[in-house]
Design an enzyme around this catalytic site. Structure first.
Site, PDB file in Angstrom:
ATOM      1  N   GLY A 243      13.629 -49.621 -21.684  1.00  0.00           N
ATOM      2  CA  GLY A 243      13.136 -49.089 -20.423  1.00  0.00           C
ATOM      3  C   GLY A 243      11.810 -49.615 -19.922  1.00  0.00           C
ATOM      4  O   GLY A 243      11.461 -49.406 -18.760  1.00  0.00           O
ATOM      5  N   PRO A 278      14.813 -52.695 -26.175  1.00  0.00           N
ATOM      6  CA  PRO A 278      14.331 -53.332 -24.945  1.00  0.00           C
ATOM      7  C   PRO A 278      15.294 -54.419 -24.475  1.00  0.00           C
ATOM      8  O   PRO A 278      15.836 -55.167 -25.277  1.00  0.00           O
ATOM      9  CB  PRO A 278      12.998 -53.958 -25.384  1.00  0.00           C
ATOM     10  CG  PRO A 278      13.188 -54.237 -26.839  1.00  0.00           C
ATOM     11  CD  PRO A 278      14.088 -53.153 -27.376  1.00  0.00           C
ATOM     12  N   GLY A 279      15.506 -54.477 -23.182  1.00  0.00           N
ATOM     13  CA  GLY A 279      16.343 -55.537 -22.622  1.00  0.00           C
ATOM     14  C   GLY A 279      15.520 -56.351 -21.645  1.00  0.00           C
ATOM     15  O   GLY A 279      15.116 -57.487 -21.895  1.00  0.00           O
ATOM     16  N   ARG A 280      15.209 -55.709 -20.523  1.00  0.00           N
ATOM     17  CA  ARG A 280      14.513 -56.378 -19.433  1.00  0.00           C
ATOM     18  C   ARG A 280      13.164 -56.951 -19.865  1.00  0.00           C
ATOM     19  O   ARG A 280      12.808 -58.060 -19.495  1.00  0.00           O
ATOM     20  CB  ARG A 280      14.268 -55.351 -18.322  1.00  0.00           C
ATOM     21  CG  ARG A 280      13.775 -55.942 -17.030  1.00  0.00           C
ATOM     22  CD  ARG A 280      13.364 -54.838 -16.055  1.00  0.00           C
ATOM     23  NE  ARG A 280      14.282 -53.740 -15.969  1.00  0.00           N
ATOM     24  CZ  ARG A 280      15.230 -53.606 -15.036  1.00  0.00           C
ATOM     25  NH1 ARG A 280      15.374 -54.508 -14.115  1.00  0.00           N
ATOM     26  NH2 ARG A 280      16.015 -52.545 -15.025  1.00  0.00           N
ATOM     27  N   TYR A 320      20.137 -52.540  -5.750  1.00  0.00           N
ATOM     28  CA  TYR A 320      18.982 -51.641  -5.989  1.00  0.00           C
ATOM     29  C   TYR A 320      17.822 -51.903  -5.031  1.00  0.00           C
ATOM     30  O   TYR A 320      16.705 -51.441  -5.297  1.00  0.00           O
ATOM     31  CB  TYR A 320      18.423 -51.837  -7.404  1.00  0.00           C
ATOM     32  CG  TYR A 320      19.426 -51.917  -8.517  1.00  0.00           C
ATOM     33  CD1 TYR A 320      20.207 -50.816  -8.868  1.00  0.00           C
ATOM     34  CD2 TYR A 320      19.576 -53.089  -9.256  1.00  0.00           C
ATOM     35  CE1 TYR A 320      21.107 -50.895  -9.919  1.00  0.00           C
ATOM     36  CE2 TYR A 320      20.475 -53.174 -10.306  1.00  0.00           C
ATOM     37  CZ  TYR A 320      21.238 -52.072 -10.624  1.00  0.00           C
ATOM     38  OH  TYR A 320      22.125 -52.157 -11.667  1.00  0.00           O
ATOM     39  N   CYS A 348      30.280 -62.979   2.831  1.00  0.00           N
ATOM     40  CA  CYS A 348      30.500 -62.352   4.136  1.00  0.00           C
ATOM     41  C   CYS A 348      30.202 -60.862   4.124  1.00  0.00           C
ATOM     42  O   CYS A 348      31.099 -60.036   4.277  1.00  0.00           O
ATOM     43  CB  CYS A 348      31.923 -62.639   4.584  1.00  0.00           C
ATOM     44  SG  CYS A 348      32.104 -64.396   4.854  1.00  0.00           S
ATOM     45  N   GLU A 349      28.966 -60.525   3.895  1.00  0.00           N
ATOM     46  CA  GLU A 349      28.495 -59.142   3.959  1.00  0.00           C
ATOM     47  C   GLU A 349      27.027 -59.196   4.333  1.00  0.00           C
ATOM     48  O   GLU A 349      26.292 -60.031   3.787  1.00  0.00           O
ATOM     49  CB  GLU A 349      28.562 -58.467   2.582  1.00  0.00           C
ATOM     50  CG  GLU A 349      29.935 -58.207   2.092  1.00  0.00           C
ATOM     51  CD  GLU A 349      29.956 -57.141   0.995  1.00  0.00           C
ATOM     52  OE1 GLU A 349      29.047 -56.295   0.941  1.00  0.00           O
ATOM     53  OE2 GLU A 349      30.897 -57.195   0.207  1.00  0.00           O
ATOM     54  N   TYR A 377      19.826 -58.778 -16.384  1.00  0.00           N
ATOM     55  CA  TYR A 377      20.714 -58.174 -15.386  1.00  0.00           C
ATOM     56  C   TYR A 377      20.973 -59.121 -14.213  1.00  0.00           C
ATOM     57  O   TYR A 377      21.124 -58.694 -13.078  1.00  0.00           O
ATOM     58  CB  TYR A 377      20.139 -56.830 -14.903  1.00  0.00           C
ATOM     59  CG  TYR A 377      19.819 -55.888 -16.047  1.00  0.00           C
ATOM     60  CD1 TYR A 377      20.838 -55.350 -16.814  1.00  0.00           C
ATOM     61  CD2 TYR A 377      18.504 -55.586 -16.395  1.00  0.00           C
ATOM     62  CE1 TYR A 377      20.562 -54.501 -17.881  1.00  0.00           C
ATOM     63  CE2 TYR A 377      18.215 -54.751 -17.461  1.00  0.00           C
ATOM     64  CZ  TYR A 377      19.244 -54.215 -18.201  1.00  0.00           C
ATOM     65  OH  TYR A 377      18.964 -53.384 -19.263  1.00  0.00           O
TER      66      TYR A 377
HETATM   67  N1  LLP Z   1      19.288 -48.675 -24.089  1.00  0.00           N
HETATM   68  C1  LLP Z   1      20.146 -48.018 -23.292  1.00  0.00           C
HETATM   69  C2  LLP Z   1      20.897 -46.894 -23.852  1.00  0.00           C
HETATM   70  C3  LLP Z   1      20.308 -48.421 -21.954  1.00  0.00           C
HETATM   71  O1  LLP Z   1      21.153 -47.766 -21.176  1.00  0.00           O
HETATM   72  C4  LLP Z   1      19.563 -49.510 -21.448  1.00  0.00           C
HETATM   73  C5  LLP Z   1      19.730 -49.971 -20.068  1.00  0.00           C
HETATM   74  C6  LLP Z   1      18.684 -50.178 -22.327  1.00  0.00           C
HETATM   75  C7  LLP Z   1      18.562 -49.714 -23.635  1.00  0.00           C
HETATM   76  C8  LLP Z   1      17.849 -51.347 -21.902  1.00  0.00           C
HETATM   77  O2  LLP Z   1      16.956 -50.989 -20.914  1.00  0.00           O
HETATM   78  P1  LLP Z   1      15.814 -51.989 -20.438  1.00  0.00           P
HETATM   79  O3  LLP Z   1      14.846 -52.165 -21.578  1.00  0.00           O
HETATM   80  O4  LLP Z   1      16.456 -53.263 -20.080  1.00  0.00           O
HETATM   81  O5  LLP Z   1      15.212 -51.299 -19.282  1.00  0.00           O
HETATM   82  N2  LLP Z   1      21.262 -53.291 -14.045  1.00  0.00           N
HETATM   83  C9  LLP Z   1      20.004 -52.584 -13.873  1.00  0.00           C
HETATM   84  C10 LLP Z   1      19.457 -52.035 -15.176  1.00  0.00           C
HETATM   85  C11 LLP Z   1      20.437 -51.140 -15.908  1.00  0.00           C
HETATM   86  C12 LLP Z   1      19.891 -50.617 -17.196  1.00  0.00           C
HETATM   87  C13 LLP Z   1      20.952 -49.917 -17.971  1.00  0.00           C
HETATM   88  N3  LLP Z   1      20.558 -49.451 -19.252  1.00  0.00           N
HETATM   89  C14 LLP Z   1      19.017 -53.517 -13.191  1.00  0.00           C
HETATM   90  O6  LLP Z   1      19.365 -54.634 -12.867  1.00  0.00           O
HETATM   91  O7  LLP Z   1      17.885 -53.116 -12.940  1.00  0.00           O
END
Ligand code: LLP
Length: 425
Positions: A243, A278-280, A320, A348-349, A377
């Protein structure tokens, strides 16, 4: 910090000029930097180095942000675990050589098949999100004669102060077990023969730019850990989710060191192993999307730069209203003049609009532009809408680069369809 910078008048990924990659693979394409991926992982993991917790934290990169095998392998070599949310992501993590004991499985809709595959792989834990899921998991584990290690994802009913589509920690969201019911659900889980409770899980949303909602959620979790221990459960692990936001625009999210400091203050005395997802924060600024200007079109009261990338390649702005920095690949200089553009794709949108009223050095057909912060993402959310094949992904490492997902041919896309007998001849 990232490794996309201007050198000799043009944008590079590490030591490779992007125009060189564009000439070889064509546009549009995603380009990732190994140095940035590795750096971000280590900054995050390193922030917890001094923690007194009994075990080293496990940092599980969230594969949903970027699941390319080369990206997962790069991070796995640094020691990362992987957070998966589907059988497909589990298969990807395993194929990248990530051992089961470094995989955690989240998500509200795990199927029995997925549970079986995860148990076979010997994953570290399931983050369970409902009672029916708990029953199904107990059942599947029973049929395999094993015990499933679980945490229960609790929903702390905290406002993550992020975009409503990516907030997950409010009572009205589909995620986790309601705060007030958690104790009862743990009691039920504790009585199940093939469930082994190992900890508590929480994840309140994505792209958080303040520590306060995290702290509020973690405080509730800390209280719950005490209560559950008093009830006789063994709570050794705390999965605090992902997050942490990244700077897409003027907002500056907290540094991982400050996040780690807050975590230590709020849950550091519980003696739990910490797990993060962490992802993002790891992949976001490690990737860009490079696109070519097809036309510059003068509208009645605005100028459109029509790019060869579209909403199907990068859907975040249209889904978003997300902001991505957009810069020219050719470095602007003191002689550059600027114009205001709406940057749009060919789909086309009207929703296929990346940005409005952006000031950029005068663009011409054939110019390359780069979308920043597109490593998370981006590619994973792309589609083939308008019969546009998925775009290639390229990974740079110093002065080397490799195509890590080639551009499919349109024939490959068409070839996936089948004509039923009654339409033949
Ligand atoms: N853990 C869980 C249970 C999650 O649902 C998520 C993200 C993460 C970890 C990783 O979160 P991060 O560290 O990346 O914030 N497609 C959207 C973001 C969707 C996030 C979904 N869950 C975007 O492009 O902003």
């Amino acid at each position: 910090m990232h490794h996309f910078e201007y050198h000799n008048g043009e944008l590079h990924a590490e030591d490779v000029p992007l125009s060189k990659i564009a000439a070889e693979v064509g546009t549009p394409f995603y380009c990732y930097s190994t140095a940035t991926l590795v750096r971000h992982y280590n900054v995050f993991a390193g922030a917890f180095d001094n923690h007194a917790a009994q075990d080293k934290p496990l940092v599980c990169f969230s594969a949903k942000a970027n699941g390319n095998q080369a990206v997962l392998t790069t991070l796995a070599r640094e020691g990362a675990g992987i957070d998966v949310v589907s059988g497909g992501e589990l298969a990807r993590a395993l194929a990248a050589g990530v051992p089961g004991e470094r995989i955690v499985f989240s998500g509200v809709g795990k199927t029995r098949e997925e549970m079986r595959a995860a148990l076979e792989a010997g994953i570290y834990q399931f983050n369970v999100e409902s009672e029916p899921e708990l029953e199904a998991l107990n059942d599947v584990a029973g049929s395999m004669n094993v015990k499933a290690p679980i945490t229960i994802r609790v929903n702390p009913d905290v406002d993550a102060q992020t975009h409503e589509k990516i907030a997950t920690g409010k009572a009205e969201n589909k995620f986790g077990i309601s705060w007030g019911w958690a104790r009862d659900v743990y009691a039920r889980a504790g009585a199940m023969d093939n469930i082994q409770i190992v900890g508590v899980d929480v994840h309140i949303g994505s792209q958080l730019t303040s520590l306060d909602p995290f702290a509020a959620a973690f405080r509730r979790v800390a209280e719950l850990v005490q209560t559950l221990r008093d009830d006789g459960h063994t709570i050794d692990r705390l999965d605090l989710g992902g997050g942490l936001g990244i700077p897409y625009d003027e907002l500056t999210p907290p540094h991982p060191d400050d996040y780690a400091h807050m975590v230590a203050q709020v849950v550091g005395n519980l003696g739990c192993q910490l797990i993060f997802e962490p992802g993002r924060m790891i992949a976001g600024n490690a990737g860009i999307l490079v696109s070519d200007v097809i036309y510059v079109k003068q509208g009645e009261n605005r100028r459109f730069a029509i790019l060869d990338a579209a909403m199907n390649d990068l859907i975040r702005p249209s889904l978003y209203d997300a902001h991505h920095g957009i810069i020219p690949v050719k470095a602007p200089d003191s002689s550059s003049t600027y114009e205001t553009y709406d940057l749009v794709g060919p789909v086309c949108e009207t929703g296929d609009t990346f940005a409005k009223n952006r000031e950029l050095p005068v663009l011409q057909s054939g110019d390359l532009v780069a979308f920043l912060s597109a490593g998370a993402y981006g590619a994973v959310m792309s589609s083939t809408y308008n019969a546009r094949p998925l775009i290639p992904e390229v990974l740079v490492n110093g002065d080397q680069y490799a195509v890590i997902r080639p551009r499919p041919r349109i024939e490959d896309l068409i070839g996936l369809d089948r004509i039923p007998d009654w339409l033949k001849d």
